[in-house]
Design a protein around this motif. Structure first.
Motif, PDB file in Angstrom:
ATOM      1  N   TRP A  84       8.445   1.274  10.340  1.00 34.60           N
ATOM      2  CA  TRP A  84       7.862   0.646   9.171  1.00 34.60           C
ATOM      3  C   TRP A  84       6.188   0.052  10.163  1.00 34.60           C
ATOM      4  O   TRP A  84       5.858  -0.675   9.435  1.00 34.60           O
ATOM      5  N   LEU A 114       3.096   1.474   8.503  1.00 30.24           N
ATOM      6  CA  LEU A 114       3.430   1.321   7.294  1.00 30.24           C
ATOM      7  C   LEU A 114       1.992   0.163   6.589  1.00 30.24           C
ATOM      8  O   LEU A 114       1.759   0.337   5.247  1.00 30.24           O
ATOM      9  N   VAL A 132       0.675   1.215   3.563  1.00 28.02           N
ATOM     10  CA  VAL A 132       0.966   1.443   2.223  1.00 28.02           C
ATOM     11  C   VAL A 132       1.084   0.564   1.559  1.00 28.02           C
ATOM     12  O   VAL A 132       0.729   0.779  -0.331  1.00 28.02           O
ATOM     13  N   ALA A 165      -2.095  -0.452  -0.404  1.00 26.69           N
ATOM     14  CA  ALA A 165      -2.891   0.700  -0.727  1.00 26.69           C
ATOM     15  C   ALA A 165      -2.267   0.637  -2.685  1.00 26.69           C
ATOM     16  O   ALA A 165      -3.127   0.675  -3.303  1.00 26.69           O
ATOM     17  N   ALA A 166      -0.276  -0.302  -2.474  1.00 26.87           N
ATOM     18  CA  ALA A 166      -0.468  -0.265  -3.477  1.00 26.87           C
ATOM     19  C   ALA A 166      -0.515  -1.461  -3.652  1.00 26.87           C
ATOM     20  O   ALA A 166      -0.067  -1.484  -5.059  1.00 26.87           O
ATOM     21  N   SER A 174       2.340  -5.953   3.447  1.00 27.21           N
ATOM     22  CA  SER A 174       0.959  -5.351   4.162  1.00 27.21           C
ATOM     23  C   SER A 174       0.329  -6.576   5.860  1.00 27.21           C
ATOM     24  O   SER A 174       0.629  -6.248   6.026  1.00 27.21           O
ATOM     25  N   VAL A 218      -3.338   4.859   6.824  1.00 23.68           N
ATOM     26  CA  VAL A 218      -2.362   5.045   6.303  1.00 23.68           C
ATOM     27  C   VAL A 218      -2.617   4.924   4.735  1.00 23.68           C
ATOM     28  O   VAL A 218      -2.111   5.791   4.031  1.00 23.68           O
ATOM     29  N   GLY A 219      -3.244   3.517   4.963  1.00 25.08           N
ATOM     30  CA  GLY A 219      -3.717   2.679   3.421  1.00 25.08           C
ATOM     31  C   GLY A 219      -4.558   4.965   2.977  1.00 25.08           C
ATOM     32  O   GLY A 219      -4.849   4.755   1.911  1.00 25.08           O
ATOM     33  N   THR A 271      -2.278   7.604   1.962  1.00 30.46           N
ATOM     34  CA  THR A 271      -1.787   7.278   0.657  1.00 30.46           C
ATOM     35  C   THR A 271      -2.573   7.421  -0.811  1.00 30.46           C
ATOM     36  O   THR A 271      -2.039   8.112  -1.332  1.00 30.46           O
ATOM     37  N   VAL A 272      -3.378   6.923  -0.163  1.00 29.63           N
ATOM     38  CA  VAL A 272      -4.738   6.680  -1.805  1.00 29.63           C
ATOM     39  C   VAL A 272      -5.196   8.259  -2.469  1.00 29.63           C
ATOM     40  O   VAL A 272      -4.797   8.597  -3.332  1.00 29.63           O
ATOM     41  N   VAL A 280      -3.019  10.868  -1.890  1.00 36.69           N
ATOM     42  CA  VAL A 280      -1.985  11.666  -2.067  1.00 36.69           C
ATOM     43  C   VAL A 280      -2.024  10.942  -3.738  1.00 36.69           C
ATOM     44  O   VAL A 280      -2.188  11.937  -4.136  1.00 36.69           O
ATOM     45  N   VAL A 281      -2.060   9.281  -4.020  1.00 36.50           N
ATOM     46  CA  VAL A 281      -2.195   9.319  -4.581  1.00 36.50           C
ATOM     47  C   VAL A 281      -2.812  10.222  -6.126  1.00 36.50           C
ATOM     48  O   VAL A 281      -2.974   9.925  -7.034  1.00 36.50           O
TER      49      VAL A 281
END
Lengths: 86, 146
Positions: free
Chosen positions: A4, A7, A10, A13-14, B18, B41-42, B45-46, B48-49
């Motif tokens: 992890w 990650l 991720v 982005a969230a 993060s 990775v960001g 992710t973005v 795909v979103v």
């Protein structure tokens, strides 16, 4: 190394998604920033105390709390002083 | 309103997670490597979103000035710096010093750009931030407990 550890992006982005939801709400930019800073600082206090995600734990002391209080109070003043939009 | 508050606080917590996760990656690799994986990775992710909710390329995209894309390169340094310092000085000091620098810079930019505001309140806020930063960096060696 744990899987992890890759990650972080991720969660980054969230962050963007939840932050824009908060900014485009009755809280407006300044309210969203103030609450976001609060959440960030509360999390960091817990992260240091218990050593979240494989980073070393650090015993919190009065100095940590003083630094947090001064910087959060100063940030709130900058935010309500008008323009400052971090 | 309650959901807005939850979203705002959650955004702050996610920033912390993060940075913590990137810091862990940096310990096993390097700060630049952790910034590299954070962004790749960001990006995935973005993307795909965006496939599901759209909005990646707004109709006004041609009006964006060239410097509007410079935040990415700045972010590369920002994430690398955060990953580098967090294992050394801890999560609280990292968060608090970044916030201090951020508020300081935003106030300076407002003054430079002549944004309306209350100068005295702004100065008082900056003074408090400065005191907080001095307190944060005045510590002795961090006491690692685990």
């Amino acid at each position: 190394m744990p899987w992890w550890a890759y990650l972080g992006g991720v969660f980054g982005a969230a962050t963007v998604v939840t932050a824009s939801l908060a900014v485009n709400s009755p809280l407006a930019l300044s309210g969203a920033i103030a609450l976001g800073l609060g959440g960030q600082v509360l999390f960091s206090l817990a992260a240091d105390q218990w050593g979240f995600f494989g980073l070393p734990a650090r015993r919190l002391d009065l100095r940590d709390l003083m630094a947090v209080l001064f910087i959060l109070a100063g940030s709130v003043l900058v935010i309500i002083s008008g323009g400052a939009q971090a | 309103m309650i959901f807005s508050i939850i979203f705002a606080v959650t955004a702050g917590v996610l920033v912390g997670i993060s940075r913590q996760v990137n810091g862990r990656l940096s310990v096993s690799t390097s700060p630049m490597m952790s910034s590299f994986y954070n962004h790749i990775v960001g990006f995935i992710t973005v993307s795909v979103v965006a496939v599901f909710i759209g909005g990646l390329i707004p109709p006004t995209v041609s009006e964006v000035p060239l410097y509007g894309y410079l935040a990415g390169p700045v972010g590369v340094i920002f994430v690398a710096a955060g990953s580098w310092v967090i294992p050394k000085i801890g999560a609280v000091n990292t968060a608090v010093l970044i916030i201090g620098g951020q508020m300081f810079m935003s106030a300076v930019m407002d003054v430079v750009e002549g944004v309306e505001g209350q100068p005295l309140l702004r100065l008082a806020g900056l003074a408090l931030i400065l005191v907080g930063m001095i307190i944060a960096q005045s510590r002795k060696k961090p006491q690692i407990t685990a």
